[in-house]
Design a protein around this motif. Structure first.
Motif, PDB file in Angstrom:
ATOM      1  N   SER A 207       0.807  -1.218   0.000  1.00 12.88           N
ATOM      2  CA  SER A 207       0.000   0.000   0.000  1.00 12.88           C
ATOM      3  C   SER A 207       0.840   1.267   0.000  1.00 12.88           C
ATOM      4  CB  SER A 207      -0.920   0.010   1.233  1.00 12.88           C
ATOM      5  OG  SER A 207      -0.162   0.224   2.420  1.00 12.88           O
ATOM      6  N   ASP A 208       0.183   2.380  -0.334  1.00 13.61           N
ATOM      7  CA  ASP A 208       0.837   3.688  -0.295  1.00 13.61           C
ATOM      8  C   ASP A 208       1.225   4.072   1.130  1.00 13.61           C
ATOM      9  OD1 ASP A 208       0.574   3.933  -3.035  1.00 13.61           O
ATOM     10  OD2 ASP A 208      -1.270   5.131  -2.926  1.00 13.61           O
ATOM     11  N   ILE A 209       0.413   3.657   2.113  1.00  9.98           N
ATOM     12  CA  ILE A 209       0.729   3.982   3.506  1.00  9.98           C
ATOM     13  C   ILE A 209       2.045   3.330   3.920  1.00  9.98           C
ATOM     14  CG2 ILE A 209      -0.031   3.724   5.904  1.00  9.98           C
ATOM     15  CD1 ILE A 209      -2.897   3.853   4.920  1.00  9.98           C
ATOM     16  N   ALA A 210       2.244   2.086   3.506  1.00  8.53           N
ATOM     17  CA  ALA A 210       3.489   1.392   3.833  1.00  8.53           C
ATOM     18  C   ALA A 210       4.679   2.086   3.180  1.00  8.53           C
ATOM     19  CB  ALA A 210       3.410  -0.063   3.381  1.00  8.53           C
ATOM     20  N   LYS A 211       4.533   2.465   1.921  1.00  8.42           N
ATOM     21  CA  LYS A 211       5.653   3.126   1.235  1.00  8.42           C
ATOM     22  C   LYS A 211       5.949   4.483   1.868  1.00  8.42           C
ATOM     23  CE  LYS A 211       7.653   4.019  -3.288  1.00  8.42           C
ATOM     24  NZ  LYS A 211       7.501   3.893  -4.751  1.00  8.42           N
ATOM     25  N   ASP A 212       4.906   5.195   2.285  1.00  5.96           N
ATOM     26  CA  ASP A 212       5.126   6.484   2.927  1.00  5.96           C
ATOM     27  C   ASP A 212       5.819   6.318   4.278  1.00  5.96           C
ATOM     28  OD1 ASP A 212       4.630   9.438   2.973  1.00  5.96           O
ATOM     29  OD2 ASP A 212       3.542   8.884   4.791  1.00  5.96           O
ATOM     30  N   ALA A 213       5.507   5.248   4.999  1.00  5.29           N
ATOM     31  CA  ALA A 213       6.197   4.979   6.270  1.00  5.29           C
ATOM     32  C   ALA A 213       7.682   4.771   6.024  1.00  5.29           C
ATOM     33  CB  ALA A 213       5.587   3.761   6.953  1.00  5.29           C
TER      34      ALA A 213
ATOM     35  N   PHE B  17      16.926   5.625  -1.698  1.00  5.71           N
ATOM     36  CA  PHE B  17      16.860   4.634  -0.628  1.00  5.71           C
ATOM     37  C   PHE B  17      15.425   4.256  -0.284  1.00  5.71           C
ATOM     38  CE2 PHE B  17      21.366   5.396   0.084  1.00  5.71           C
ATOM     39  CZ  PHE B  17      21.796   4.119   0.443  1.00  5.71           C
ATOM     40  N   THR B  18      14.487   5.178  -0.461  1.00  7.13           N
ATOM     41  CA  THR B  18      13.078   4.800  -0.300  1.00  7.13           C
ATOM     42  C   THR B  18      12.728   3.702  -1.277  1.00  7.13           C
ATOM     43  OG1 THR B  18      12.420   6.995   0.483  1.00  7.13           O
ATOM     44  CG2 THR B  18      10.694   5.594  -0.441  1.00  7.13           C
ATOM     45  N   GLU B  19      13.132   3.858  -2.511  1.00  6.70           N
ATOM     46  CA  GLU B  19      12.850   2.838  -3.529  1.00  6.70           C
ATOM     47  C   GLU B  19      13.594   1.542  -3.233  1.00  6.70           C
ATOM     48  OE1 GLU B  19      10.836   1.292  -6.736  1.00  6.70           O
ATOM     49  OE2 GLU B  19      10.540   3.201  -5.665  1.00  6.70           O
ATOM     50  N   HIS B  20      14.834   1.662  -2.734  1.00 14.15           N
ATOM     51  CA  HIS B  20      15.617   0.468  -2.397  1.00 14.15           C
ATOM     52  C   HIS B  20      14.900  -0.383  -1.345  1.00 14.15           C
ATOM     53  CE1 HIS B  20      19.067  -2.029  -1.298  1.00 14.15           C
ATOM     54  NE2 HIS B  20      18.885  -1.664  -0.035  1.00 14.15           N
TER      55      HIS B  20
END
Length: 416
Positions: free
Chosen positions: A371-377, A394-397
């Motif tokens: 989810s988007d919430i997980a990626k934002d965390a 690093f967010t993408e990593h």
């Protein structure tokens, strides 16, 4: 009989990513657990820091604590709430406060575990005072550090007797490096510990209640790469042995959440560092292993809240020491120690509880981490830790490592 709401408190320091994930998955689980004629629902709150009366009511059933090991105000509030309000906390704050590495090494030596040869050396320097000057002049013996090194043998490690997070840890290969490291150690009381070298495996065993995660670990890698991606490749026998060692250590010291580092050499597992009762909990360290931590935290905290698990306020070591005094092999003793540990953590009752009430946790967690919430965390944690020009990369990593975990888990989810 009716609906009861149990509130779980999150006592946080610099934690960013895991609380977001924990809160959101609890919300998505929509738990309504029948227990003793009532239906138990859940609320999650972040614990604030403010003045309080010692007689103040505590609204929390369970607190997941990330401050006790260093922030005294929260530690003392938690102690008060345990004594006066029957709060259950991960971990026992008295055990965290008093059980430094020196105590843990000695205790596990007494249980017969193969702790590497370890020495303590006085600090290199002191805060001077009249009383201390008299004490050192009268009783402190001059010693030859090189002779200590020769008795122990090289390589070895120098590390603070009560430290953590690899702070102040130095690998030493010869007399010159030993003297140089000691010169730089300042006022810290240091351990010297023989290296387990060469070793076949370096495993960090993360224990949360009766749940244990075995992670291959590479301390030479950058922080974001030390936990090696993927499931353990150890034999079933080795995995069982390490799980038992982990729950034995954690139950002995009353730590619900702790990590144990073990090295293998020629078929023997050597515990080298196991006083870590506030283990890595960030996606930037755990990456592929991060969802396991969230699920394990949810299972144990929900179980403790619903069953109103009682805190053990002080250790009960004598049953372990009785086993240690027996004329039996280490393998036989570990089996007996593990029986005590399983009883402490109520393993059978816990597993039955999870099967009955949290069977949907795997699927909900799998869905959430797409989810988007997980990626934002993840992005929020990366933003707090990395320079601005590295945030997106690093967010993408870390996001891709979580997606790799989801692909690895997809078959398991489909089979349940």
């Amino acid at each position: 009989m009716g609906n009861i709401t149990k509130t779980i408190g999150l006592s946080l320091g610099a934690d960013i990513c895991w609380p977001i994930c924990y809160e959101e998955i609890i919300r998505r689980l929509q738990l309504a657990i029948p227990h003793e004629g009532n239906t138990v629902n859940f609320n999650v709150e972040r614990v604030t820091i403010e003045p309080y009366s010692l007689r103040q009511h505590c609204k929390y059933a369970v607190v997941l604590d990330r401050l006790t090991h260093w922030y005294h105000t929260s530690r003392e509030w938690i102690k008060k709430a345990i004594i006066l309000n029957d709060l259950y906390v991960l971990n026992n704050p008295w055990a965290v406060q008093s059980m430094e590495k020196q105590t843990t090494y000695c205790a596990m030596m007494k249980l017969g575990l193969p702790i590497p040869e370890t020495w303590m050396v006085p600090p290199k320097s002191y805060e001077r005072s009249k009383d201390l000057d008299h004490t050192l002049k009268s009783y402190a013996r001059l010693f030859n550090l090189g002779e200590v090194g020769q008795k122990m043998g090289y390589p070895m490690f120098m590390k603070p007797y009560d430290g953590g997070g690899w702070v102040g840890v130095t690998k030493i290969d010869n007399d010159g490096e030993l003297r140089a490291s000691y010169e730089q150690s300042g006022k810290h009381v240091m351990h010297l510990q023989a290296a387990v070298a060469p070793h076949e495996h370096f495993i960090r065993c993360v224990g949360l209640g009766p749940q244990v995660k075995l992670v291959h670990y590479n301390p030479a890698a950058p922080l974001h790469g030390r936990y090696v991606e993927g499931s353990s490749t150890l034999s079933v026998k080795d995995q069982d042995w390490l799980r038992k060692l982990t729950i034995i250590i954690n139950s002995f010291f009353l730590w619900d959440f702790n990590s144990c580092e073990c090295l293998s050499k020629e078929g023997t597992w050597y515990p080298i560092d196991f006083a870590n009762p506030c283990p890595d909990s960030q996606v930037t360290s755990l990456h592929w292993h991060f969802p396991w931590l969230i699920k394990a935290n949810i299972r144990w905290s929900i179980f403790c809240a619903v069953t109103e698990r009682k805190m053990r306020l002080n250790q009960s070591w004598e049953p372990y020491f009785e086993i240690a005094r027996e004329k039996a092999s280490l393998e036989e003793k570990v089996e007996q120690y593990a029986t005590l540990a399983e009883a402490h953590f109520e393993t059978e009752r816990f597993e039955e509880f999870c099967d009955q009430h949290l069977a949907h946790l795997d699927e909900i967690t799998w869905e959430f981490f797409g989810s988007d919430i997980a990626k934002d965390a993840i992005r929020q944690k990366v933003t707090a830790l990395y320079p601005p020009h590295e945030v997106e990369a690093f967010t993408e990593h870390f996001w891709q490592q979580i997606q790799k975990w989801r692909r690895d888990e997809e078959t398991k989810i489909g089979d349940t």
